[in-house]
Design a protein around this motif. Structure first.
Motif, PDB file in Angstrom:
ATOM      1  N   VAL A  98       4.102  10.633 -32.353  1.00 58.00           N
ATOM      2  CA  VAL A  98       4.160   9.691 -33.478  1.00 58.00           C
ATOM      3  C   VAL A  98       3.085  10.003 -34.514  1.00 58.00           C
ATOM      4  N   THR A 101       4.395  12.997 -36.406  1.00 60.51           N
ATOM      5  CA  THR A 101       5.493  12.506 -37.248  1.00 60.51           C
ATOM      6  C   THR A 101       4.947  11.842 -38.505  1.00 60.51           C
ATOM      7  N   THR A 102       3.941  10.998 -38.335  1.00 63.64           N
ATOM      8  CA  THR A 102       3.318  10.314 -39.476  1.00 63.64           C
ATOM      9  C   THR A 102       2.686  11.309 -40.432  1.00 63.64           C
ATOM     10  N   PHE A 117      12.341   9.663 -40.678  1.00 59.35           N
ATOM     11  CA  PHE A 117      11.982  10.284 -39.402  1.00 59.35           C
ATOM     12  C   PHE A 117      12.984   9.881 -38.334  1.00 59.35           C
ATOM     13  N   THR A 203      -0.249  17.581 -33.451  1.00 61.80           N
ATOM     14  CA  THR A 203      -0.758  17.029 -34.717  1.00 61.80           C
ATOM     15  C   THR A 203      -1.808  17.946 -35.314  1.00 61.80           C
ATOM     16  N   ASP A 299       9.581   4.261 -32.828  1.00 61.74           N
ATOM     17  CA  ASP A 299       9.542   3.980 -34.265  1.00 61.74           C
ATOM     18  C   ASP A 299       8.478   2.935 -34.610  1.00 61.74           C
ATOM     19  N   VAL A 302       5.117   4.452 -35.183  1.00 61.54           N
ATOM     20  CA  VAL A 302       5.070   5.138 -36.482  1.00 61.54           C
ATOM     21  C   VAL A 302       4.886   4.119 -37.604  1.00 61.54           C
ATOM     22  N   LYS A 303       5.602   3.010 -37.526  1.00 60.11           N
ATOM     23  CA  LYS A 303       5.485   1.971 -38.552  1.00 60.11           C
ATOM     24  C   LYS A 303       4.049   1.439 -38.639  1.00 60.11           C
ATOM     25  N   VAL A 306       1.914   4.277 -40.251  1.00 63.16           N
ATOM     26  CA  VAL A 306       2.234   4.417 -41.674  1.00 63.16           C
ATOM     27  C   VAL A 306       1.720   3.217 -42.466  1.00 63.16           C
TER      28      VAL A 306
END
Length: 554
Positions: A98, A101-102, A117, A203, A299, A302-303, A306
């Motif tokens: 995650v 992904t971010t 994503f 990462t 998800d 990630v939220k 973000v």
């Protein structure tokens, strides 16, 4: 978590004249010099080696890094594209997944028409690229696919994606198959990078690539080292010079300017950003971020990273999921421990176990028993398992021996996961049990500096803490004090499982110490191995002494 150690396995370090000489040369407290000696980072004949460790410089380290030939090829393609179009970042469901992904989304935003994503569901889909998901992304209008923390072994799917017209980039750190990887755009230092970059998490691979090839401004990238620090600690990669420096800088970012979602999470967990350390990230923050992918959809994590609104509500949901994970993990640990001890088993299977929490339980059992452990459970038509190895074992080698009968597998030396059809599970279970029974594990030896808690104050320990962040590759320095006659063992907390050992005016906190101390006769206790830590409690910074091992005589 408190454990015990035989006196024969304890190496007690007593500061000597060489320690005092090193302290004078480095202008540091004798305890810092003793820790550097303990870790093998200094000798009276090589003081400069320790100076580099005391003051690491990313500006010096980063230009020397080599990610492999594919990193330059990927950078050429990136700079050649006038626009990325519609981007989909395809990630993984753990914290490294995650976080990468971010970071990938934030990198792509400046050059894309839109950025979304996709992270596969741990239970319903499992790790890695999935063809059905890929086709759906193409149908939805994806132009650029950026794959992070997976993809190395998905050569045929990557080729198919390119044949469908997608620009494809892959940033991974998982070990490749034995055959050569031919895809020129898979940036994975495990293929042909240098030794330092092979220790990076996904990462960090992405961040370093962006740094080395001017993908984003340097100042902008330094502000994203919080994501690198989170992922590095979560993935338990070795904290040698480069990783340690990245985490050190990333912690500074989180302390000074935490991103909005993390700020909400810190507040909810009662953490003061200014005093944040790697232990708090590992024990409190990372489990919450991991809980999303273990019990629901990643998800949500990630939220939070973000900073998507409603931030407070997202954090509350994370904390709730983590509480649920803790309860499940405790129950499964009790069940698995009972079976493992009664039947002397390494491979444990249960129909009712939720697969998302098994890796944490397996890690705990592996650590407590110092033996390899597999925990497995059914997921639809498959059996999914997680393998944990103590020092001396290699999870990747074990799974490689049965790879022709596995549907999917991957991981690292100490931790790996796999999927197998239900039809093949019985044979796989038998073979895994046989192989793991023959693994020769190293009996852990412990080295600790002989110093009583009364000799340590906050200023002294801050000097030692500056040698961190601590973790694999840069272990937390352990200290030793002998058992004395006037010590008192007292209950601690409301659960009845914790204790504190009163040593004069100081005390050692023994988490889950009741079980350990009840199994040892007081007359057999020779001393205590502990480590100090800073704790922020009710607006005050304090120094705590945490008991790691009860030292027992034969």
């Amino acid at each position: 978590m408190t454990s015990f150690c035989l006196q024969s396995k304890l190496n007690i370090i007593v500061p000597s004249n060489s320690t005092r000489y090193i302290a004078e040369q480095l202008d540091c407290p004798p305890l810092v010099a003793a820790v550097l000696e303990l870790q093998g980072r200094v000798s009276p004949h090589n003081i400069d080696k320790a100076r580099a460790w005391l003051c690491p410089s990313l500006d010096f380290l980063l230009p020397q890094c080599y990610l492999g030939a594919s990193a330059e090829e990927a950078a050429r393609m990136w700079h050649r594209l006038p626009s990325l179009g519609n981007v989909v970042v395809y990630g993984d469901y753990d914290v490294d997944g995650v976080a990468s992904t971010t970071l990938a989304m934030e990198i792509c935003c400046s050059r894309a028409q839109g950025v979304r994503f996709y992270i596969p569901h741990r239970h319903l889909e499992g790790y890695g690229l999935h063809r059905q998901a890929l086709l759906q992304l193409v149908e939805a209008g994806c132009n650029t696919l950026m794959v992070v923390d997976c993809g190395t072994k998905d050569t045929s799917l990557l080729a198919e994606a390119r044949s469908l017209g997608l620009n494809v980039f892959v940033f991974d750190h998982h070990l490749p198959d034995r055959e050569d990887i031919s895809d020129p755009y898979v940036v994975n230092p495990q293929i042909d990078g240098d030794m330092e970059t092979r220790r990076l998490c996904a990462t960090s691979v992405l961040w370093l690539w962006a740094f080395l090839f001017d993908i984003m401004p340097k100042k902008w990238l330094y502000e994203r080292l919080d994501l690198v620090a989170l992922a590095t600690i979560a993935d338990c990669v070795p904290l040698e010079m480069l990783n340690r420096s990245l985490v050190k800088e990333g912690l500074d970012v989180m302390r000074s300017t935490p991103r909005q979602g993390l700020r909400h999470l810190f507040s909810r967990l009662g953490l003061a950003p200014y005093y944040l350390n790697e232990e708090q990230l590992a024990m409190k923050v990372i489990p919450c971020l991991n809980a999303a992918g273990r019990l629901s959809f990643a998800d949500l994590a990630v939220k939070v990273l973000v900073g998507e609104e409603p931030g407070v509500q997202n954090v509350e949901e994370l904390v709730s999921l983590n509480r649920k994970r803790q309860n499940l993990s405790s129950r499964i640990t009790r069940e698995a421990s009972k079976v493992a001890e009664e039947k002397d088993r390494h491979v444990l299977f249960q129909e009712s176990w939720p697969i998302g929490v098994l890796s944490g339980v397996a890690s705990r059992l592996c650590s407590e028993r110092n033996v390899p452990v597999v925990l497995a459970a059914p997921v639809r038509n498959w059996i999914r398992g997680t393998l944990r190895m103590p020092a001396g074992g290699n999870a990747v080698q074990v799974l490689d021996c049965i790879s022709d009968r596995l549907e999917a597998w991957g991981g690292h030396k100490q931790a790996a996961g796999f999927s197998v059809s239900k039809e093949n599970w019985q044979d796989i279970e038998i073979d895994l049990e046989r192989m793991l029974s023959n693994v020769e594990c190293e009996e852990p030896e412990i080295s600790a500096i002989n110093i009583h808690p009364s000799q340590i104050n906050m200023k002294t320990w801050q000097s030692v803490a500056d040698l961190g962040p601590f973790g694999i590759g840069n272990p937390y320095p352990l200290l030793f004090c002998e058992k004395s006659e006037d010590e008192k063992i007292l209950p601690l907390g409301k659960t009845g499982t914790h204790l504190k050992i009163q040593c004069g005016e100081d005390s050692l906190v023994a988490f889950n110490g009741v079980h350990v101390l009840n199994s040892i006769a007081s007359s057999n206790i020779a001393g205590w191995v502990y480590h100090p830590r800073f704790d922020y409690w009710r607006g005050q910074l304090r120094l705590q002494f945490m008991l790691d091992y009860v030292i027992i005589e034969p």
